[in-house]
Structures are given as structure tokens and as C-alpha cells.
Enzyme design. Structure first.
Site, PDB file in Angstrom:
ATOM      1  N   ASP A 141       0.825  -1.207   0.000  1.00 49.49           N
ATOM      2  CA  ASP A 141       0.000   0.000   0.000  1.00 49.49           C
ATOM      3  C   ASP A 141       0.861   1.259   0.000  1.00 49.49           C
ATOM      4  OD1 ASP A 141      -2.515  -0.885  -0.331  1.00 49.49           O
ATOM      5  OD2 ASP A 141      -3.128  -0.768   1.769  1.00 49.49           O
ATOM      6  N   ASP A 443     -10.624  -7.183  10.448  1.00 49.07           N
ATOM      7  CA  ASP A 443     -10.470  -8.613  10.674  1.00 49.07           C
ATOM      8  C   ASP A 443     -11.565  -9.158  11.592  1.00 49.07           C
ATOM      9  OD1 ASP A 443      -9.426  -7.035  12.652  1.00 49.07           O
ATOM     10  OD2 ASP A 443      -7.452  -7.943  12.685  1.00 49.07           O
TER      11      ASP A 443
END
Ligand SMILES: O=c1ccn([C@@H]2O[C@H](COP(=O)(O)OP(=O)(O)O[C@H]3O[C@H](CO)[C@@H](O)[C@H](O)[C@H]3O)[C@@H](O)[C@H]2O)c(=O)[nH]1
Ligand SMILES: [Mn+2]
Length: 733
Positions: A141, A443
Site C-alpha cells: 500500500d 479482521d
């Protein structure tokens, strides 16, 4: 083999012992808690000025009590799993084993050095697993050509590293970690020296390039991927980059022993200023799509760049769960605990999560679900992509990808189209498909959603750590992490994903309550803050809040406190930690609940009200020599002046003021009055807080290093603490 043999399970589940005894013990604490609630309501000084203080305390104790009840869900049944990897090898030939795609995420070459990321990649390439079934994807990223350079160099080094690990059965397959453990010449002298030299040459070259921040001149000729970068490319604004660095199908892509190498792919999904990128969740969703184009393995192992693989057989072990014909078909993922290689003896930042790892996460899986912790987790591709259990064939039948004759270039180009900003527009990605968007603990929310779709998940905590990462080394960084977690988790609780609402009728009460252990970290800060502020302030003003020591009502308070902490200490020690380690954990819990969880609470509420936006503050994984030294000496690094150190110091001063005021009153009493003094509990409480805050006092008054608390913070806190006392005295007393 296999079919004609009688069925042998590939894994076994054993329950922890003495749970019955524990339930009896827990019931006694529950009785004490109800007595405390009753005392608080029955003795409310209605009409008096201090009535509102009692109301605050009642809510605080209600919070503690309810939270305690919720924590019991994780201690009811605790299963421990054992996979039988030898049975797996007996039952399945190498060709029958399924493919595994390994995702490694990195986001910033400064906070997460490329060397760290490629060590994780190398550790994953060297699994004791058929190489042609492994594909490693590095998601960057940071879109940094330095990271790409490092990965390119690592791919060359892997030709030596992978066979070295295979030949010498290396378990710690991250070279950096391996050479730090094996730091004297190993038995295989010649090979060891030469591989170490190769590693060091690569490391020096990469670190020099990273330090310069610029690629060497001629590097463009070495791989066409370097041409993806141009002067306009920035972290936040660039086209999608997908570069297959090793093509596992290529018969020439072999290691020095002539064995095939795993596929290695570099991915930097497209980023544009006016498109949200959804942080790590966005990165993983792009990887799910890109990998489906290239290797499309039925299993996906998800790793953070700082979590290397520490055990070569891990994939085989995990597959025992999934490939068990009887019990494997409904398992969506297997989660490992997050372990760290830099935990100090007494773990002064409580980073090791001993109790969470050994009891709480295992306890949740006792109800059939595991928390997905973002790293060290192997998923079934279908369930991670959004499938419901009922729609899946419930068979682990592995359809190998049909022969793909496309060239590397064609595959790269086809994959880029899946990693654009616009690809997800108008689709279910981030909602019904892939990782959930909008929550900084993507998550946990995703794991919950997967459970609600009918899947089971397993928590597996093997003897030998399977994945090892780096724990934060300053209080600031620990707080950044805990603020993100507590805020994200509370956001899940407040959102439509609340386990009691979203999970209603889909998951059992044990899972709903189990999740809330974590989701409610943030609001627990309110209960704690009441106790550590209201009690000393009232003590200073001579307002009693608890029963006197000789009263029968003192017993439930004393029992709940001692039994709960005594049990917590035993749990802690049974994990192999020290009494000091437990004490440090108690301190960190106090620190978190008075600072990071408070910020997390405020953050989650403002987000819910639409006043702020989701963010993901990356934890810094680099420490200066000075910081590292303090960390190793277990000295808390308060990191200078910040709102956090101001709050911590203010709470510390309030309790000193309260204690001094309380002791003054006691000294002036005679012995009869002393015994019946209702202030004693508050004196004990403030004394405990003063003792637990000793490192704060030390950082305020004694230390002068860079990690201490500056005098400006001290002055601010004294003023704030005095002001609080004064305001309280103006109030009702
Ligand atoms: O925009 C982003 C931000 C982060 N990451 C990656 O996410 C991972 C986790 O970030 P880190 O800063 O290390 O956070 P931690 O607090 O250590 O992460 C824990 O908590 C996260 C949720 O808050 C989980 O995603 C992680 O797996 C879990 O280890 C790292 O590999 C990052 O490179 C990205 O890929 N893109
Ligand atoms: Mn991390």
C-alpha cells in the site's frame, strides 16, 4: 490409500480440565457481585449531596459486573486442538495437496522497512510444502519502488534460501530471525557461511538503497517491473501495479537444486485521491481478486509484513483441520495467536497477551468460533470471499486451475484490471464479499460475519510458535494500537454487525458474549475512570463510598476483588509469566482504560454520529537505539508530552492528593473511630493506585531520559488534578 482404511481423524480436540470446579468458583464471585449491586442501591444516600456520586459508582459497578459476566463465556469450555500432520501425509500424496496463496501486507516503507517485509515473504516461500502449490503475494500500500526492489532481490536470494531450508530442515525460515538465533557457525559450516554471506550482501544492498531512498541507476534493466514507477507515482496516487516476479509455472524458475520455486507477485492496487482505499481491508480484497486470476488456490494464508513464519510445517498442520473428511468441511478459517519475538521478561507493556492467547481465544473457539486477528490466519477462499456455508458444496474438493497458457505479461495486465479504484464500485466488495469495510478492525468484523454465514472457525495455539511478529516498544505506539483496536471493536458493537443483533439466530449466545469481551474494551474505560477519579476526590473531601471494614457488607467487595485478581494472577502464572509480569499487565490495563480506550470510546461514538471518519494508524515497527535500550531494560517510554501522559499523570496526582487527605483524617481519629472509618476502602484503593503508578511518579520526578514525562506535563497535571478536586468541593459536598 485412504478409502479402504478405517477412518482416522486428522485432528483431535481436548477440553481443559477442572472446568466444573471453576464454575462453582465463578458462581461465588457472581453472588458477591450481586451483593455489591444491592448494597449500592440499598444504601443510596437519597436527598444528600453525595447521592449523584453513588449513582455514578452504581453504574460503574454495574459495568464491571456485567463485563465480568461476559468474560465468563470465554472460560466455560476451553478446547485444545492437536492436528496429526503425519496422518495427512499418509492420506494425501503431495500432488493431492491443495494450493495455498499467501498474502503479505505492507503499507509504508518508513514504518515497515522493506527488509522486514521480504523476510516474511522468504519465510513463507520456504514452507515445507510443494513449491508449485505455493504463491506469495506482497501487497504494497506504500507503492514503493524500494519495496519492489527488495522483493526482486529477495526472489534472487530465495533460489539459495529455499533449498538451504529444505536441506537442513530449518524451522525458522525467516533469514533475519534464523541468523539471530543461529548466530554461531552451524554444523553445516560451509553452507551456513555462504548462505549467511549471501543474506548479508543482500541486506546491505537493500538497506543502502532504502537509506538513500533512490534506486541504483542500472536497475531498470534487471526487471521490467521497475518501469511501472515514474516521477508522478506517489503513495496515494498511482495506477495499479501487478508484477509477477517469479512465475511458478516456468520450468526455468528453479532453485539452485533444480526444484521449482513458489510464484511471487508484487501488487500495489490503484490509489487515487478521490477514491477511498479502505486500508488493509481494501488491500486484501484486491489481493483476493488478483490471486484468483493468477493462482486461485482454495486456501489463503494472511500475514502482516512483520509476522514471519516460524515453523516450516504449519501449512500441513492447518490442512489437517480443513481436510478432515468428517469435521473439516464447515471450517472457514484457522487462526493462530499473535506472538512476538521481542517480549521482555516481565513484559512491561503487556504485549504478550498471555491470557488472551491461552484462555480467551481458545475459550471462544469452545463455542465454535474464533476471532479473526488479521494475521496468522488461513482461510478457505470461498468463505473469505463471502460464500455462505449452505451454498457451498461442503466439500474440500480442490479443483486445480486449468492450465493457463497466458504469458506473465498477460496475467499482470489481466490482474491490474482487478486492482483498480473503480472495480469495486457498485459491487458487494467490502459488504457481502471479502473483508468488511469501514471498521479499523476489519479482521474482527469479517470473522464475525463469516461465523454468521454458518461457518465454523478454529483457534490453534501450537507449542512451537507458528508466526512471530514485532511488538511495539513505546507506550505511544502501544496506545495507537489499542486505541485503534478498542475503537474499531466498539464500532462493531455499535454498528449493524453487533453480535446480538446481526448474529441473532445465526450464532449461539456463547459466541455473541465471547465477541463482546473484546468489543467492549472501550466502554470499560468509563467504569474504570469513575473508580480512579471519583474515589480519591471523595476521599479528599471525606465522603465515604464503601462500607467500613468491620461491616458485613465489606465482604462482597473484598471477596470479589481478591478472588478475581487472585484468579487472574493464577491464570497469568500458568502461562509461564512472572508475578511482576502480571502486575505490569494490571498497570497497562489501567493505563489503557484511562487513555487509549477512552479515546477509542470517543472515536467510536463520534464515528457513529457521523462526526469523524474511519482511519487506520499504522504501528511504527522501527525503534531508535535509545528507545530499544529502554525497552530492553523494561523502562516505560512515555514519549514526552501528549494528552495521554497528561491524563496518566493527572490520575496519578489525584490519587496522591486523595491518599494524603485521607491519611490526614485518619491520623486525627482515635482507634475506635479508625476501625469504623468508612474511608478505609478508599484509602486502600488509592494506595494501590499510587503503587501501581510508581513508574509514572518516577517518570515525573526522577527520570530525565527521553522517555520521561516532561515538567510541563507535570504542571498541567497538577493544575488539572487540583482543579478537579476544587470543582468537586464546589459541587454538592
Ligand atoms: O492502509 C493500510 C494499513 C495497514 N496495512 C497493513 O496492515 C497490517 C497491520 O497493520 P499494523 O500497523 O501492523 O497494525 P497492528 O496493530 O499491528 O495490527 C493488528 O490489528 C489490525 C487491525 O487493527 C490487524 O489488521 C492486524 O492483522 C493485526 O496484527 C500491516 O501489515 C500493514 O502493512 C495495509 O496493508 N494497508
Ligand atoms: Mn502489526
Amino acid at each position: 490409500m485412504g478409502e479402504e482404511e478405517s477412518y482416522i481423524s486428522l485432528f483431535e480436540t481436548k477440553e481443559a480440565r477442572f472446568r466444573g470446579l471453576y464454575k462453582v468458583f465463578a458462581s461465588t464471585i457472581f453472588v458477591a457481585i450481586t451483593f455489591i449491586w444491592f448494597y449500592r442501591v440499598a444504601n443510596m444516600p437519597l436527598g444528600s449531596g453525595s447521592c449523584w456520586v453513588w449513582i455514578i459508582l452504581f453504574f460503574s459497578e454495574l459495568g464491571f459486573g456485567l463485563y465480568w459476566i461476559i468474560t465468563q463465556s470465554l472460560r466455560w469450555t476451553i478446547p485444545y486442538q492437536t492436528p496429526f500432520k503425519h496422518s495427512l501425509s499418509l492420506r494425501y500424496d503431495e500432488e493431492k495437496l491443495p494450493g495455498v496463496d499467501i498474502f503479505v501486507c505492507t503499507a509504508d516503507p518508513k514504518l515497515e522497512p522493506p527488509m522486514m517485509a521480504i523476510n516474511t515473504v522468504l519465510s513463507a516461500m520456504a514452507y515445507n510444502y510443494p513449491s508449485n502449490k505455493l504463491s506469495v503475494y506482497l501487497s504494497d500500500d506504500g507503492a514503493s519502488n524500494l519495496t519492489f526492489f527488495a522483493l526482486f532481490k529477495a526472489s534472487i536470494f530465495s533460489r539459495h534460501w529455499v533449498p538451504f531450508c529444505r536441506t537442513f530442515n530449518v524451522e525458522t525460515t525467516s533469514p533475519e530471525a534464523y541468523f539471530s538465533i543461529q548466530n554461531t557457525v552451524a554444523q553445516n559450516r560451509q553452507e551456513w557461511l555462504s548462505i549467511k554471506k549471501l543474506y548479508e550482501d543482500m541486506k546491505n544492498e537493500i538497506e543502502a538503497v532504502v537509506a538513500k531512498g533512490k534506486l541504483p541507476e542500472n536497475v531498470g534493466n534487471q526487471h521490467m517491473g521497475f518501469s511501472e514507477w515514474n516521477p508522478e507515482t506517489t503513495q496515494q496516487d498511482h495506477h495499479p501495479i501487478v508484477q509477477m516476479i517469479i512465475d511458478g509455472r516456468d520450468t526455468n524458475a528453479v532453485d539452485e537444486d533444480g526444484f521449482r520455486l513458489p510464484t511471487v507477485v508484487y501488487v500495489a492496487r490503484e490509489k487515487r485521491h478521490n477514491y477511498p482505499h479502505h486500508f488493509k481491508a481494501g488491500a486484501i480484497n484486491a489481493l483476493i481478486r488478483v490471486s484468483s486470476e493468477i493462482s486461485n488456490a482454495p486456501f489463503i494464508l494472511n500475514l502482516d509484513c512483520d509476522m514471519y513464519s516460524n515453523s516450516a510445517d504449519t501449512i500441513r498442520e492447518i490442512l489437517c483441520f480443513f481436510m478432515d473428511e468428517k469435521n473439516g468441511h464447515d471450517i472457514a478459517y484457522v487462526q493462530f495467536p499473535q506472538c512476538y519475538n521481542n517480549i521482555t521478561k516481565n513484559d512491561h507493556y503487556a504485549n504478550a497477551y498471555y491470557v488472551i492467547n491461552k484462555f480467551e481465544l481458545a475459550g471462544l473457539s469452545g463455542h465454535g468460533a474464533s476471532l479473526y486477528c488479521g494475521t496468522g490466519c488461513l482461510h478457505r477462499r470461498e468463505s473469505l470471499s463471502g460464500a455462505y456455508l449452505r451454498d457451498c458444496k461442503a466439500k474440500w474438493e480442490m479443483k486445480p486451475k486449468p492450465n493457463d497458457n497466458r504469458t506473465v505479461h498477460e496475467l499482470n495486465e489481466a490482474s491490474k484490471a482487478l486492482a483498480t479504484c473503480t472495480y469495486e464500485q457498485g459491487t458487494q466488495w467490502g459488504k457481502e464479499m471479502g473483508l468488511v469495510y469501514g471498521i479499523p478492525v476489519e479482521d474482527i468484523a469479517t470473522g464475525l460475519v463469516i461465523s454468521c454465514r454458518g461457518w465454523k472457525s478454529i483457534y490453534y495455539n501450537p507449542e512451537r510458535k507458528a508466526f512471530v511478529g514485532v511488538a511495539p516498544t513505546t507506550l505511544d505506539v502501544v496506545s495507537v494500537q489499542h486505541k485503534r483496536w478498542s475503537e474499531g471493536m466498539f464500532q462493531v458493537f455499535l454498528s449493524k454487525y453487533c453480535p446480538f443483533i446481526y448474529g441473532h439466530g445465526k450464532i449461539n449466545l456463547g459466541i455473541q458474549m465471547g465477541y463482546c469481551n473484546f468489543l467492549l474494551w472501550a466502554p470499560m474505560s468509563l467504569s474504570t475512570l469513575c473508580y480512579v477519579i471519583v474515589s480519591p476526590v471523595c476521599l479528599l473531601h471525606g465522603i465515604p463510598l464503601f462500607p467500613q471494614l468491620s461491616s458485613i457488607w465489606f465482604l462482597p467487595f473484598a471477596y470479589a476483588f481478591v478472588a478475581n485478581n487472585g484468579y487472574s494472577l493464577c491464570e497469568y502464572l500458568s502461562c509461564g509469566s512472572t508475578v511482576k509480569g502480571w502486575w505490569n499487565m494490571v498497570r497497562m490495563r489501567l493505563f489503557h482504560r484511562t487513555t487509549s480506550y477512552l479515546f477509542g470510546f470517543i472515536g467510536a461514538v463520534t464515528k457513529q454520529l457521523g462526526l469523524s471518519q474511519t482511519n487506520f494508524a499504522i504501528t511504527d515497527k522501527v525503534a531508535t537505539v535509545d528507545v530499544q535500550k529502554r525497552y530492553e531494560q523494561e523502562v516505560i517510554d512515555f514519549g514526552g508530552s501528549s494528552v495521554m501522559s497528561t491524563i496518566l499523570s493527572t490520575v496519578a496526582f489525584l490519587n496522591v492528593f486523595g491518599l494524603v487527605g485521607g491519611i490526614r483524617r485518619i491520623i486525627m481519629m482515635d482507634i475506635i473511630e479508625f476501625r469504623s472509618s468508612q474511608l478505609m476502602v478508599q484509602i486502600i484503593l488509592s494506595s494501590l493506585i499510587v503503587v501501581i503508578n510508581l513508574p509514572v511518579h518516577e517518570a515525573l520526578f526522577i527520570r530525565s531520559d527521553k522517555g520521561c514525562i516532561p515538567s510541563s506535563v507535570m504542571l498541567k497535571s497538577i493544575v488539572l488534578a487540583s482543579f478537579t478536586c476544587w470543582i468537586a468541593s464546589l459541587g454538592t459536598f
